[in-house]
Design a protein around this motif. Structure first.
Motif, PDB file in Angstrom:
ATOM      1  N   LEU A  99      18.739  -8.672  30.576  1.00  0.00           N
ATOM      2  CA  LEU A  99      19.677  -7.459  30.515  1.00  0.00           C
ATOM      3  C   LEU A  99      20.185  -7.293  28.873  1.00  0.00           C
ATOM      4  O   LEU A  99      20.210  -8.120  28.327  1.00  0.00           O
ATOM      5  CB  LEU A  99      21.027  -7.643  31.271  1.00  0.00           C
ATOM      6  N   LEU A 100      20.346  -6.094  28.594  1.00  0.00           N
ATOM      7  CA  LEU A 100      21.106  -5.878  27.471  1.00  0.00           C
ATOM      8  C   LEU A 100      22.474  -6.202  27.358  1.00  0.00           C
ATOM      9  O   LEU A 100      23.098  -6.216  28.471  1.00  0.00           O
ATOM     10  CB  LEU A 100      20.892  -4.221  27.376  1.00  0.00           C
ATOM     11  N   PRO A 101      23.100  -6.710  26.244  1.00  0.00           N
ATOM     12  CA  PRO A 101      24.311  -7.050  26.312  1.00  0.00           C
ATOM     13  C   PRO A 101      25.358  -6.118  26.921  1.00  0.00           C
ATOM     14  O   PRO A 101      26.469  -6.612  27.375  1.00  0.00           O
ATOM     15  CB  PRO A 101      24.594  -7.224  24.714  1.00  0.00           C
ATOM     16  N   LYS A 102      25.266  -4.687  26.574  1.00  0.00           N
ATOM     17  CA  LYS A 102      26.207  -3.827  27.032  1.00  0.00           C
ATOM     18  C   LYS A 102      26.114  -3.601  28.608  1.00  0.00           C
ATOM     19  O   LYS A 102      27.036  -3.195  29.199  1.00  0.00           O
ATOM     20  CB  LYS A 102      26.034  -2.578  26.114  1.00  0.00           C
ATOM     21  N   VAL A 103      24.680  -3.841  29.018  1.00  0.00           N
ATOM     22  CA  VAL A 103      24.565  -3.578  30.609  1.00  0.00           C
ATOM     23  C   VAL A 103      25.354  -5.089  31.204  1.00  0.00           C
ATOM     24  O   VAL A 103      25.945  -4.763  32.329  1.00  0.00           O
ATOM     25  CB  VAL A 103      23.128  -3.644  31.062  1.00  0.00           C
ATOM     26  N   ARG A 104      25.419  -6.153  30.556  1.00  0.00           N
ATOM     27  CA  ARG A 104      26.026  -7.209  31.074  1.00  0.00           C
ATOM     28  C   ARG A 104      27.367  -6.968  31.304  1.00  0.00           C
ATOM     29  O   ARG A 104      28.114  -7.268  32.160  1.00  0.00           O
ATOM     30  CB  ARG A 104      25.576  -8.640  30.199  1.00  0.00           C
ATOM     31  N   LYS A 105      27.784  -6.326  30.283  1.00  0.00           N
ATOM     32  CA  LYS A 105      29.433  -5.884  30.018  1.00  0.00           C
ATOM     33  C   LYS A 105      29.725  -5.011  31.130  1.00  0.00           C
ATOM     34  O   LYS A 105      30.640  -5.169  31.674  1.00  0.00           O
ATOM     35  CB  LYS A 105      29.832  -5.303  28.778  1.00  0.00           C
ATOM     36  N   MET A 106      28.733  -4.173  31.481  1.00  0.00           N
ATOM     37  CA  MET A 106      29.131  -3.184  32.455  1.00  0.00           C
ATOM     38  C   MET A 106      29.165  -3.645  33.971  1.00  0.00           C
ATOM     39  O   MET A 106      29.877  -3.361  34.804  1.00  0.00           O
ATOM     40  CB  MET A 106      28.054  -1.949  32.509  1.00  0.00           C
ATOM     41  N   ALA A 107      28.194  -4.804  33.890  1.00  0.00           N
ATOM     42  CA  ALA A 107      28.073  -5.519  35.418  1.00  0.00           C
ATOM     43  C   ALA A 107      29.260  -6.367  35.586  1.00  0.00           C
ATOM     44  O   ALA A 107      30.103  -6.391  36.730  1.00  0.00           O
ATOM     45  CB  ALA A 107      27.082  -6.545  35.245  1.00  0.00           C
ATOM     46  N   TRP A 108      30.213  -6.852  34.567  1.00  0.00           N
ATOM     47  CA  TRP A 108      31.528  -7.626  34.663  1.00  0.00           C
ATOM     48  C   TRP A 108      32.423  -6.506  34.851  1.00  0.00           C
ATOM     49  O   TRP A 108      33.531  -7.011  35.653  1.00  0.00           O
ATOM     50  CB  TRP A 108      31.481  -8.458  33.364  1.00  0.00           C
ATOM     51  N   THR A 109      32.409  -5.559  34.234  1.00  0.00           N
ATOM     52  CA  THR A 109      33.523  -4.405  34.356  1.00  0.00           C
ATOM     53  C   THR A 109      33.532  -4.103  35.776  1.00  0.00           C
ATOM     54  O   THR A 109      34.684  -3.912  36.662  1.00  0.00           O
ATOM     55  CB  THR A 109      33.236  -3.204  33.545  1.00  0.00           C
ATOM     56  N   GLY A 110      32.206  -3.866  36.223  1.00  0.00           N
ATOM     57  CA  GLY A 110      32.001  -3.565  37.770  1.00  0.00           C
ATOM     58  C   GLY A 110      32.748  -4.431  38.558  1.00  0.00           C
ATOM     59  O   GLY A 110      33.572  -4.253  39.799  1.00  0.00           O
ATOM     60  N   PHE A 111      32.378  -5.867  38.231  1.00  0.00           N
ATOM     61  CA  PHE A 111      32.730  -6.874  38.887  1.00  0.00           C
ATOM     62  C   PHE A 111      34.401  -6.980  39.135  1.00  0.00           C
ATOM     63  O   PHE A 111      34.792  -6.966  40.357  1.00  0.00           O
ATOM     64  CB  PHE A 111      32.623  -8.352  38.436  1.00  0.00           C
TER      65      PHE A 111
END
Lengths: 559, 153
Positions: A99-111
């Protein structure tokens, strides 16, 4: 499409064995949430089953309708969403190389957003401020906090949707002229449908917040109900695409076969995305305020979803027959014996697929005008979704766990764990057969759904339903046992199983397979077609509700 | 596409089309469409509006009856209805509060009754007996108590 396995291992061993730690942590967080939710939801399910059969009484501080609301929301919304994100993000990352780093951040934000939402929703239910069930039909009004919690859950899911869209486009830009891996294509289909399918209900919830706060006097009941179902049933089909992703991608590899047709799988995903959203309308077949011709159009639109499912049925049996014959199966059905029945990664999804035959047939019954009238809002419907969602979808999810979780936690699937998985699958199947079977039967006799234990003043018709309700209670008991085994297996494989490597099975195409055409990747076109189908289904009735509707309803609390 | 797959899909498509033709024929030629009444009403003024200002069982013709009924938490008004066997009965209903379901166990009578909408459903009771009427859409704490009876003599 794929390089030979040994080349892939040489070039990038991570692609086959294990996931990079940052991506694996996202999946571990979501999957842990999913299975804790499943355990709580399952305990609530058993309480319900026993109360409904008259075998136990619930205390006043946690009554049947509170339990039912929490069971529905935790399992239908939270368990499936958390599992889907955990599973798809892992497979997505695996097939597109991280995953792209920013996508990882979005997944954690979503969590984080989903967790905040769950806490708000569950708290209002516990304080008995939101006994409105999963459908929360207005004018029954919950506390505003309940609706605000739902908004957080939706925002969390959207954050994950946009993450997938960004990463998918990024991959496409860097791989010009190539089709995306099939698993990534499924992932894209699921998140596109999730985003567009949830727009209607989001609008509904945003109108309910000022209404429940008293800032707005009334709400249009028919519009709310229709917007709810544009999402309510789409969600079911989202899980179904998630489950079929494993049927198409993982099963061929697990049984030692090849993909049947990469193109066919993609066409099925496209059709499911385009056709699905209007399918929810069949929940309103016996509603007032919708003309007979609109209802007939909707029967047609709902039935059309059966078509891609029938394509899937053909493709799956073709894969299994070819694999079975390759391993020496002879005669008309000899190939069946050559399938790996002792492998939980095959057995669980296989039973799930078989359950989809009666499940799909029941779906056609629910969606057709006259027969729906016989079973509408009876326990038949509850039986139907426990056989489709509880077996076809959830048993596939369980089967996926036995490769997914060792894969993300870099551990081994031991023979003992496989055996436990087989036992779990059998317990679950028997439990569902008893529960969903008796629900189907007693539903035909008229026993209503969403109703706590009652004999309606010892009316003989209602008394004749009781024996079926006992069987439901026995089924529910087995199901909780199944959940306990599954949750144990999940956390054992995540944290305690021996270290090692487990493969994420990704099926390969036949050697002589034709290349998949690039037109399948035209998502903007599929989205436009989907919006056209949605417009065809909803513009006329919704305009009619608004223009020719009655004065709206104020919020009412009836519990 | 695979030859066998083409046959399978043609058969599947054919069955779905036959299915639709049957549903359409039953609906539009035989008049077996689901309850879909289009009239509206102000849900907060049901008691003041005709005909719901006087709920009850009315004889509308030779062997024809109309039941004007309001649904509210957690009862049907009127309750305990008596109807002669073989009579055609039309239930004209609306809700005074939340969404309710109107179901007569053992028959095909099943309709959603929503606030702001008038719903109608017609049925002929051929068999004498005591029928259980119940609300099949969750409507609140007393939902499981919301029932009444129709006696067909």
């Amino acid at each position: 499409m794929a390089k030979p396995l040994k080349d892939v291992i040489r070039d990038d061993p991570k692609k086959i064995f294990g996931l990079n730690t940052a991506d694996a942590n996202i999946s571990k967080a979501y999957l842990s949430t999913a299975f804790i939710t499943l355990l709580i939801g399952g305990i609530l399910g058993l309480l319900q089953g026993l109360q409904r059969a008259g075998l136990m009484e619930l205390p006043a501080f946690l009554n049947y309708y509170q339990v039912l609301t929490a069971h529905g929301i935790l399992l239908i919304l939270i368990f499936t969403a958390a599992f889907t994100i955990g599973y798809l993000y892992a497979g997505f990352s695996h097939t597109i190389g991280g995953l792209l780093p920013k996508v990882r951040k979005m997944a954690w934000t979503g969590f984080g957003l989903i967790l905040v939402g769950v806490v708000l929703v569950v708290a209002t239910i516990l304080f008995n401020e939101a006994s409105v069930l999963y459908t929360f039909y207005p004018p029954m009004a919950a506390s505003p906090v309940f609706y605000i919690g739902l908004v957080f859950v939706v925002l969390g899911i959207w954050s994950n949707c946009f993450g997938v869209f960004i990463n998918y486009n990024h991959w496409r830009k860097n791989h010009k002229g190539q089709v995306t891996p099939l698993f990534a294509f499924f992932t894209m289909g699921v998140f596109v449908l999730w985003f567009f399918g949830s727009l209607g209900v989001t609008y509904e919830v945003l109108t309910l917040i000022p209404w429940s706060l008293g800032w707005k006097e009334t709400v249009n009941v028919m519009v709310s109900r229709t917007l709810f179902w544009s999402f309510g049933h789409t969600l079911v089909n989202i899980w179904y695409i998630v489950a079929t992703s494993a049927w198409y991608v993982a099963i061929p590899k697990i049984i030692g076969g090849r993909l049947f047709s990469d193109k066919l799988a993609r066409v099925v995903v496209i059709l499911l995305v385009i056709l699905n959203i209007p399918g929810g309308f069949h929940h309103q077949i016996i509603d007032p305020g919708i003309t007979e011709s609109i209802k007939f159009l909707h029967v047609f639109m709902s039935v059309s979803i059966a078509f891609p499912s029938l394509m899937t049925a053909f493709a799956m049996f073709a894969v299994m027959e070819r694999a079975g014959r390759k391993h020496g199966g002879k005669g008309l059905f000899g190939w069946l014996k050559k399938l790996p029945w002792g492998d939980v990664r095959f057995l669980a999804p296989m039973i799930a697929m078989i359950a989809f035959i009666p499940g799909g047939a029941g779906g056609l019954i629910n969606t057709s005008n006259q027969i729906n009238q016989v079973i509408h809002n009876t326990l038949w419907v509850v039986g139907h979704f426990h056989i489709t969602v509880g077996v076809s979808v959830v048993l596939t999810f369980f089967g996926i766990c036995y490769f997914l979780i060792p894969f993300i936690s870099k551990r081994k699937l031991t023979p003992q764990m496989n055996k436990l998985g087989i036992i779990q699958t059998i317990v679950w199947t028997v439990g569902m057969l008893l529960m969903a079977g008796s629900q189907h039967m007693v539903g035909l006799l008229g026993d209503p759904r969403r109703t706590s234990y009652t004999t309606y003043g010892d009316h003989e018709t209602a008394l004749s339903w009781i024996p079926y309700e006992y069987v439901m209670g026995i089924g529910a008991t087995l199901l909780l046992l199944g959940i306990i085994i599954q949750v144990y297996a999940v956390f054992n494989m995540m944290f305690f199983a021996p270290k090692g490597e487990t493969e994420f099975p990704i099926g390969e195409s036949e050697d002589d397979a034709l290349p998949t055409p690039l037109w399948t990747e035209r998502w903007s076109l599929w989205i436009i077609l989907m919006l056209m189908v949605v417009a065809m289904a909803y513009v006329v009735p919704i305009v009619d509700f608004v223009v020719n509707g009655s004065p709206g309803s104020p919020p009412i609390k009836t519990w | 596409m695979h030859r066998l797959e083409e046959i399978w899909l043609a058969l599947s498509g054919g069955i779905l089309i036959i299915f639709m033709v049957i549903v359409g024929y039953q609906g539009f030629a035989l008049g077996m469409n689901p309850p879909s009444n289009m009239e509206t009403i102000d849900p907060q003024k049901v008691d003041e509006i005709e005909p719901f200002d006087e709920p009850g069982v009315y004889k509308r013709g030779e062997n024809e009856y109309e039941v004007i009924m309001t649904l509210q938490t957690f009862s049907f008004n009127p309750g305990d209805i008596e109807i002669p066997a073989g009579a055609e009965v039309t239930f004209t209903m609306t809700s005074k509060d939340v969404t309710h379901g109107f179901q007569v166990a053992g028959t095909n009578i099943n309709a959603m009754v929503m606030p702001g909408r008038i719903q109608k459903i017609t049925h002929t009771f051929d068999e004498p007996g005591n029928y259980l009427v119940l609300c099949n859409e969750y409507c609140g704490a007393g939902h499981q108590l919301m029932s009444t009876e129709i006696t067909v003599k």
